[in-house]
Design an enzyme around this catalytic site. Structure first.
Site, PDB file in Angstrom:
ATOM      1  CD  GLU A  88      38.041  35.927  12.213  1.00  0.00           C
ATOM      2  OE1 GLU A  88      37.416  36.555  13.103  1.00  0.00           O
ATOM      3  OE2 GLU A  88      37.562  35.586  11.135  1.00  0.00           O
TER       4      GLU A  88
ATOM      5  CD  GLU B 224      31.120  38.772  18.321  1.00  0.00           C
ATOM      6  OE1 GLU B 224      31.259  37.661  18.862  1.00  0.00           O
ATOM      7  OE2 GLU B 224      31.772  39.130  17.320  1.00  0.00           O
TER       8      GLU B 224
ATOM      9  CB  THR C  71      36.069  35.567  22.750  1.00  0.00           C
ATOM     10  OG1 THR C  71      36.357  36.466  21.669  1.00  0.00           O
ATOM     11  CG2 THR C  71      37.174  35.660  23.782  1.00  0.00           C
TER      12      THR C  71
ATOM     13  CE  LYS D 205      31.919  21.234  14.858  1.00  0.00           C
ATOM     14  NZ  LYS D 205      30.548  21.836  14.809  1.00  0.00           N
TER      15      LYS D 205
HETATM   16  P1  NAI Z   1      30.761  29.042  18.733  1.00  0.00           P
HETATM   17  O1  NAI Z   1      32.046  29.756  18.790  1.00  0.00           O
HETATM   18  O2  NAI Z   1      30.363  28.265  19.936  1.00  0.00           O
HETATM   19  O3  NAI Z   1      30.755  28.039  17.479  1.00  0.00           O
HETATM   20  C1  NAI Z   1      31.697  28.083  16.425  1.00  0.00           C
HETATM   21  C2  NAI Z   1      32.140  26.674  16.063  1.00  0.00           C
HETATM   22  O4  NAI Z   1      32.787  26.087  17.185  1.00  0.00           O
HETATM   23  C3  NAI Z   1      30.997  25.738  15.687  1.00  0.00           C
HETATM   24  O5  NAI Z   1      31.432  24.852  14.676  1.00  0.00           O
HETATM   25  C4  NAI Z   1      30.778  24.964  16.984  1.00  0.00           C
HETATM   26  O6  NAI Z   1      30.207  23.709  16.765  1.00  0.00           O
HETATM   27  C5  NAI Z   1      32.185  24.828  17.499  1.00  0.00           C
HETATM   28  N1  NAI Z   1      32.298  24.610  18.942  1.00  0.00           N
HETATM   29  C6  NAI Z   1      31.448  25.007  19.919  1.00  0.00           C
HETATM   30  N2  NAI Z   1      31.896  24.590  21.124  1.00  0.00           N
HETATM   31  C7  NAI Z   1      33.054  23.930  20.917  1.00  0.00           C
HETATM   32  C8  NAI Z   1      33.997  23.288  21.766  1.00  0.00           C
HETATM   33  N3  NAI Z   1      33.838  23.230  23.089  1.00  0.00           N
HETATM   34  N4  NAI Z   1      35.094  22.734  21.207  1.00  0.00           N
HETATM   35  C9  NAI Z   1      35.288  22.785  19.880  1.00  0.00           C
HETATM   36  N5  NAI Z   1      34.423  23.369  19.018  1.00  0.00           N
HETATM   37  C10 NAI Z   1      33.318  23.948  19.528  1.00  0.00           C
HETATM   38  O7  NAI Z   1      29.641  30.102  18.373  1.00  0.00           O
HETATM   39  P2  NAI Z   1      28.033  29.943  18.383  1.00  0.00           P
HETATM   40  O8  NAI Z   1      27.646  29.125  19.581  1.00  0.00           O
HETATM   41  O9  NAI Z   1      27.591  29.497  17.057  1.00  0.00           O
HETATM   42  O10 NAI Z   1      27.560  31.451  18.564  1.00  0.00           O
HETATM   43  C11 NAI Z   1      27.483  32.058  19.845  1.00  0.00           C
HETATM   44  C12 NAI Z   1      28.003  33.477  19.785  1.00  0.00           C
HETATM   45  O11 NAI Z   1      29.361  33.480  19.459  1.00  0.00           O
HETATM   46  C13 NAI Z   1      27.365  34.394  18.755  1.00  0.00           C
HETATM   47  O12 NAI Z   1      26.221  35.004  19.202  1.00  0.00           O
HETATM   48  C14 NAI Z   1      28.447  35.402  18.517  1.00  0.00           C
HETATM   49  O13 NAI Z   1      28.400  36.412  19.484  1.00  0.00           O
HETATM   50  C15 NAI Z   1      29.699  34.617  18.707  1.00  0.00           C
HETATM   51  N6  NAI Z   1      30.274  34.197  17.408  1.00  0.00           N
HETATM   52  C16 NAI Z   1      31.218  34.986  16.867  1.00  0.00           C
HETATM   53  C17 NAI Z   1      31.741  34.671  15.649  1.00  0.00           C
HETATM   54  C18 NAI Z   1      32.760  35.542  15.043  1.00  0.00           C
HETATM   55  O14 NAI Z   1      33.181  35.276  13.917  1.00  0.00           O
HETATM   56  N7  NAI Z   1      33.193  36.581  15.717  1.00  0.00           N
HETATM   57  C19 NAI Z   1      31.284  33.513  14.870  1.00  0.00           C
HETATM   58  C20 NAI Z   1      30.284  32.722  15.552  1.00  0.00           C
HETATM   59  C21 NAI Z   1      29.820  33.090  16.757  1.00  0.00           C
END
Ligand code: NAI
Ligand code: MG
Length: 499
Positions: free
Chosen positions: A267, A402, A247, A192
């Protein structure tokens, strides 16, 4: 700032204006709902293409296809067959680096110089490393001490159907870190991808098919996290989920795993300390500290965003990092000279802008950057300049959360005990950096930092041979290294009573 018109690479043929489909069981199909959504170029705000909006119904089909493939010949394929196939995939990716890199750049804004490096370096190297690991999987022979003529051995078996859920911050690399170990271990995968940047993974999946990957071994579902992602995370027929992202979403994944006790690799976020002692080689440490946080516009989990500088050199060092920041070329990510592109989306821009405002409101001083760029051609894109906040206190929002943007929070420290305690006073534990010319200081501090990676006199060094993963709320499990494949294997003990 340098704003000129570069020679633009031709638009990839893949962006043909037709809505992109889901890959399920070897077929490219529309979402069951018939819905799609658009994906934008963050440099211009223009729509690039539409992608299918997969949801729970499509996840069901993809998981069923992955299960059929796992129960079929793929589940019994010899390691050497998997290796050969993965090496073919690596060759095809290598032959298409320019297109893969360009898709990353167009869809998420990573500067072309950087996306080319990632595609030609870590992406291809990870497939080749994992291909090697495929033929190195082995168990142990054991000699139990209980009475009788008993022998036992362990078998390492593919864990089964895996769900991979990835963010947008490096689409080619994130897809690689899920696909390559899954194939090496003999698993099947439902990937996904992130709704903000779906295109690269779809093109990579086409190349995997072209290399001869059997139907259903890799399935790719585009769609939103709350629907498609959540359905995959909770699915009863998924044996394991490997997730990269925030997180907060990591917690959802953990809760969703409870239904069928899924195995997880997580991660997650970071707020990594980068520590500069007064005996460091500043010629290296200044650019090192800057790019640890500004690279990919700070949209990197391992970014070194809390910059601790020893008090005696604090003013000089922060001034030099600020000068370095101001000299970085911010602009069109297609321009080969660009070092800092836009951030991925308007949502991320707003989020980062909120942190910039909080930094100033809480009393930090921006020595470089500090607010969104809107001059000329930058106005339509989502541009944040490299920002260095000085005079940050440990309890400020910008020192704790973050930001995921090009923002450094700089703080002075006195000695090893002071900095180790403060560096560790965070919920996260993904990575860390230490800059010193004293091997004893390097050694002491490395051992005391509570983080999954410590870089000494460098930052962001990555290699497929070296494991990566977090302590504390940065997650659990490893990616990269031989540990990466282990995450996709189950260990079975076989007893033979030779009475
Ligand atoms: P996110 O963690 O919500 O999204 C990452 C992935 O998870 C995407 O494919 C998303 O569609 C999926 N996802 C979201 N909600 C889900 C759920 N309930 N169940 C299963 N999958 C789900 O991150 P997002 O919204 O893109 O970014 C928000 C913040 O998160 C950023 O500003 C950053 O601070 C942090 N982030 C940190 C990352 C890292 O590698 N440390 C990577 C991405 C975001
Ligand atoms: Mg989200």
């Amino acid at each position: 700032m340098n704003i000129h018109q570069p020679i633009r690479p031709a638009k990839p043929a893949f962006l043909d204006g037709k809505a992109k489909k889901l890959l399920i069981g070897g077929k490219w199909v529309d979402a069951q709902s018939g819905k799609s959504f658009t994906t934008k170029n963050p440099a211009t705000g223009e729509v690039l293409d539409a992608v299918a909006e997969g949801d729970a119904a499509d996840i069901d089909l993809a998981v069923a296809a992955a299960r059929r493939a796992f129960d079929g010949p793929w589940g019994r394929a010899k390691p050497a067959e998997r290796q050969k196939l993965m090496l073919r995939i690596a060759d095809l990716l290598e032959a298409n680096i320019a297109e893969i890199a360009l898709l990353d750049t167009l869809d998420m804004g990573m500067p072309l110089a950087f996306s080319n490096y990632v595609a030609s370096g870590p992406v291809v190297a990870t497939f080749r490393f994992c291909a090697g690991q495929a033929v190195a999987i082995h168990g142990e022979t054991l000699y139990p001490s209980i009475p009788g003529d008993v022998l036992a051995y362990t078998l390492k078996e593919p864990i089964g159907v895996v769900g991979g859920i990835v963010p947008w911050n490096g689409p080619a690399f994130n897809a690689t870190w899920k696909i390559a170990p899954a194939l090496a271990a003999g698993c099947t995968l439902v990937l996904k991808v992130a709704e903000q940047a779906s295109l690269t993974a779809l093109r990579m999946a086409e190349l995997c098919q072209e290399a001869g990957l059997p139907d259903g071994v890799l399935n790719v579902v585009t769609g939103y996290g709350e629907t498609a992602g959540a359905a995959l995370a909770a699915h009863r027929d998924v044996d394991k989920v490997s997730f990269t992202g925030s997180t907060e979403t990591g917690r959802h994944i953990i809760r969703a795993s409870a239904g069928n006790i899924k195995k997880l690799t997580l991660e997650l976020g970071g707020k990594s300390p980068n520590i500069v002692f007064d005996d460091a080689d500043l010629e290296q440490a200044v650019p090192g500290a800057a790019m640890a946080a500004f690279g990919n516009s700070g949209q990197v989990c391992l970014a070194g965003t809390r910059l601790f500088v020893q008090r005696g050199i604090y003013d000089e060092f922060t001034a030099r990092v600020a000068d370095f920041a101001k000299a970085l070329v911010v602009g069109d990510p297609l321009d080969p000279a660009t070092m800092i592109g836009p951030v991925v989306s308007e949502e991320q821009l707003d989020r980062i802008s909120g942190y910039l405002a909080a930094g100033t409101a809480e009393g930090a001083e921006a020595l470089a950057g500090g607010a969104r760029l809107t001059e000329g051609a930058l106005a339509n894109g989502y541009y944040v300049p490299p920002t260095l906040f000085s005079g940050v206190r440990d309890d400020m929002t910008i020192a704790r959360e973050e930001i995921f943007g090009p923002v450094i929070s700089a703080m002075a420290f006195d000695d090893i005990d002071d900095v180790v305690q403060r560096a560790n006073a965070t919920d996260f534990g993904l990575a860390s950096g230490v800059w010193t010319s004293n091997i004893n200081v390097a050694n002491k501090v490395s051992r005391r930092l509570r983080a999954g990676t410590v870089w000494v006199n460098g930052y962001s060094l990555m290699d497929p041979a070296v494991p990566f993963g977090g302590y504390k709320m940065s997650g659990y499990g490893k990616e990269s290294g031989s540990a990466h494949i282990d995450e996709y294997l189950a260990s079975k003990a076989v007893w033979i009573n030779t009475l």
